[in-house]
Design a protein around this motif. Structure first.
Motif, PDB file in Angstrom:
ATOM      1  N   VAL A 158       0.842  -1.187   0.000  1.00 14.95           N
ATOM      2  CA  VAL A 158       0.000   0.000   0.000  1.00 14.95           C
ATOM      3  C   VAL A 158       0.881   1.241   0.000  1.00 14.95           C
ATOM      4  O   VAL A 158       0.698   2.152  -0.794  1.00 14.95           O
ATOM      5  CB  VAL A 158      -0.957   0.006   1.217  1.00 14.95           C
ATOM      6  CG1 VAL A 158      -1.765   1.290   1.263  1.00 14.95           C
ATOM      7  CG2 VAL A 158      -1.867  -1.201   1.166  1.00 14.95           C
ATOM      8  N   GLN A 159       1.840   1.256   0.906  1.00 13.23           N
ATOM      9  CA  GLN A 159       2.819   2.348   0.981  1.00 13.23           C
ATOM     10  C   GLN A 159       4.160   1.753   1.337  1.00 13.23           C
ATOM     11  O   GLN A 159       4.227   0.753   2.052  1.00 13.23           O
ATOM     12  CB  GLN A 159       2.434   3.362   2.062  1.00 13.23           C
ATOM     13  CG  GLN A 159       1.244   4.194   1.736  1.00 13.23           C
ATOM     14  CD  GLN A 159       0.992   5.243   2.818  1.00 13.23           C
ATOM     15  OE1 GLN A 159       1.593   5.234   3.885  1.00 13.23           O
ATOM     16  NE2 GLN A 159       0.095   6.162   2.531  1.00 13.23           N
ATOM     17  N   ILE A 160       5.217   2.387   0.841  1.00 12.11           N
ATOM     18  CA  ILE A 160       6.558   1.925   1.187  1.00 12.11           C
ATOM     19  C   ILE A 160       7.473   3.129   1.362  1.00 12.11           C
ATOM     20  O   ILE A 160       7.239   4.198   0.801  1.00 12.11           O
ATOM     21  CB  ILE A 160       7.158   1.002   0.102  1.00 12.11           C
ATOM     22  CG1 ILE A 160       7.279   1.741  -1.240  1.00 12.11           C
ATOM     23  CG2 ILE A 160       6.367  -0.263  -0.044  1.00 12.11           C
ATOM     24  CD1 ILE A 160       8.141   1.044  -2.252  1.00 12.11           C
ATOM     25  N   ALA A 161       8.515   2.920   2.120  1.00 12.61           N
ATOM     26  CA  ALA A 161       9.567   3.925   2.230  1.00 12.61           C
ATOM     27  C   ALA A 161      10.470   3.762   1.013  1.00 12.61           C
ATOM     28  O   ALA A 161      10.759   2.637   0.592  1.00 12.61           O
ATOM     29  CB  ALA A 161      10.356   3.725   3.520  1.00 12.61           C
ATOM     30  N   ASN A 162      10.899   4.850   0.444  1.00 13.16           N
ATOM     31  CA  ASN A 162      11.747   4.792  -0.748  1.00 13.16           C
ATOM     32  C   ASN A 162      13.000   3.958  -0.525  1.00 13.16           C
ATOM     33  O   ASN A 162      13.518   3.355  -1.457  1.00 13.16           O
ATOM     34  CB  ASN A 162      12.127   6.202  -1.197  1.00 13.16           C
ATOM     35  CG  ASN A 162      10.951   6.932  -1.812  1.00 13.16           C
ATOM     36  OD1 ASN A 162       9.989   6.323  -2.257  1.00 13.16           O
ATOM     37  ND2 ASN A 162      11.018   8.246  -1.831  1.00 13.16           N
ATOM     38  N   SER A 163      13.488   3.926   0.695  1.00 13.91           N
ATOM     39  CA  SER A 163      14.714   3.187   0.988  1.00 13.91           C
ATOM     40  C   SER A 163      14.543   1.678   0.809  1.00 13.91           C
ATOM     41  O   SER A 163      15.521   0.958   0.666  1.00 13.91           O
ATOM     42  CB  SER A 163      15.182   3.480   2.413  1.00 13.91           C
ATOM     43  OG  SER A 163      14.197   3.057   3.344  1.00 13.91           O
TER      44      SER A 163
END
Length: 192
Positions: A158-163
């Protein structure tokens, strides 16, 4: 008794503080064990994917041109027959023979177009398979480097951290490891 309640309250406060401090640390550790890969982007932006796309687009354009040529030709023949019928310049037996021939050629054209469409789809699937097979060891290597135990498809999140997104690194390494792929699938063995 009052002292006991104060001690219990302090202990509860200390326990709550410990839980709230350690929970985020544990969550951060779990995130560090996950990497995300957008395989559509890998296929679309890698050198192998772009090269194959150019070839496959040429085949698709050729197929569209062939469909247009056949459709236009059949339309002209049908229009000519319609005109002959309206002008009463063709006998019924000749009309029937021409209609039968036209129908037969249309069926042959549909078979030809269907075969070319299947061939194009097989080529596309083969390209994806080759890129995926080449990308898997790269993804595994990056996972090991980052200490990750799970690689997820970007579409599964759904959402992720770019890292956590390793897509660009996968593309970079794939461009070196497999800069091109074949667009011609191996011959299919036919079952008897």
């Amino acid at each position: 008794m009052k002292t006991f309640l104060k001690a219990a309250a302090l202990a509860a406060t200390a326990l709550t503080a410990t839980v709230s401090v350690t929970a985020p640390v544990h969550a951060q550790t779990a995130q560090a064990q996950i990497v995300i890969v957008d395989m559509d982007e890998v296929i679309g932006t890698s050198a192998a994917g772009k090269g194959a796309q150019a070839v496959l687009q040429g085949q698709a354009n050729g197929l569209q041109a062939r469909v247009k040529t056949l459709t236009d030709g059949f339309q002209k023949e049908e229009d000519a027959l319609r005109t002959q019928v309206q002008n009463k310049t063709i006998a019924q037996p000749a009309l029937e023979a021409k209609l039968k021939d036209l129908q037969s050629r249309k069926q042959s054209a549909e078979t030809e177009i269907g075969g070319r469409q299947r061939s194009l789809q097989q080529s596309q699937s083969y390209v994806v398979k080759q890129i995926d097979e080449a990308a898997q060891p790269i993804i595994t290597a990056i996972m090991k480097e980052r200490g990750a135990s799970i690689a997820l498809a970007s579409g599964a999140t759904v959402q992720i951290a770019n890292s956590l997104d390793i897509t660009a690194e996968v593309v970079k390494r794939l461009n070196v490891a497999k800069p091109s792929v074949s667009t011609t699938p191996p011959a299919q063995t036919q079952s008897k």
